[in-house]
Design a protein around this motif. Structure first.
Motif: not given
Length: 187
Positions: A105-115
């Motif tokens: 299954x596909x898994x994605x997460x949100x990110x907001x910055x370089x770290x």
């Protein structure tokens, strides 16, 4: 440009458009992925909506947060705050999610910055959402807008990147795989 359509129930209710109409619009733009997001419904309604979307759409279907409904879709997307409800350690939360949903299954997460992008590079993910690119009407808690820094940060990712937050069909990126668009499809 590759399109990832964000079907946000709150947004649809606000503008008076049905899920069925949104799917029709997303298909007209050749959306490769549709994510269904409903932050206020109970799990049974989200399940019903996923079943309805699957009847209308044969591309990749992602559910936002409701990983317990993984059998009704192709993957799950989870924001940083929601990962922390699974475990305060983001890496551990992703491992738990991957174990629950499986490798197929596909898994994605949100990110907001370089770290967060660099941390995501160490995780078993299929993609990341990166942003917000601009201010957006679908999220009330956007506190940092990346603007022209988004493309440079996206370049650091080893995963596919979806530009999120205020993205429209005319935006151009060099290091972004998907334009994640919700309300912009309705204009």
């Amino acid at each position: 440009m590759r399109l990832y359509a964000l079907c946000d129930q709150e947004m649809l209710d606000k503008v008076g458009i049905s899920v069925e109409k949104f799917i029709e619009i997303a298909k007209s733009y050749n959306a490769e992925i549709i994510q269904y997001r409903n932050k206020s419904a109970d799990i049974s309604l989200i399940k019903q909506q996923l079943i309805q979307i699957r009847k209308l759409y044969d591309g990749f279907l992602i559910v936002n947060d409701a990983y317990e409904l993984i059998e009704f879709c192709d993957g799950v997307h989870v924001g940083q705050e929601d990962l922390h409800t699974i475990d305060l350690d983001t890496k551990k939360a992703v491992k738990i999610l991957r174990n629950v949903i499986g490798k197929d299954k596909i898994l994605g997460i949100s990110t907001h910055n370089e770290a967060e992008v660099l941390e995501a590079n160490e995780m078993d993910l299929n993609y990341i959402g990166l942003g917000a690119y601009r201010d957006t009407t679908t999220k009330k808690d956007v506190c940092h807008v990346l603007d022209d820094k988004l493309d440079a940060i996206a370049k650091l990712s080893k995963h596919y990147v979806g530009a999120i937050g205020g993205v429209n069909l005319n935006d151009k990126f060099d290091n972004v795989t998907y334009h994640v668009i919700g309300s912009g499809l309705l204009k």
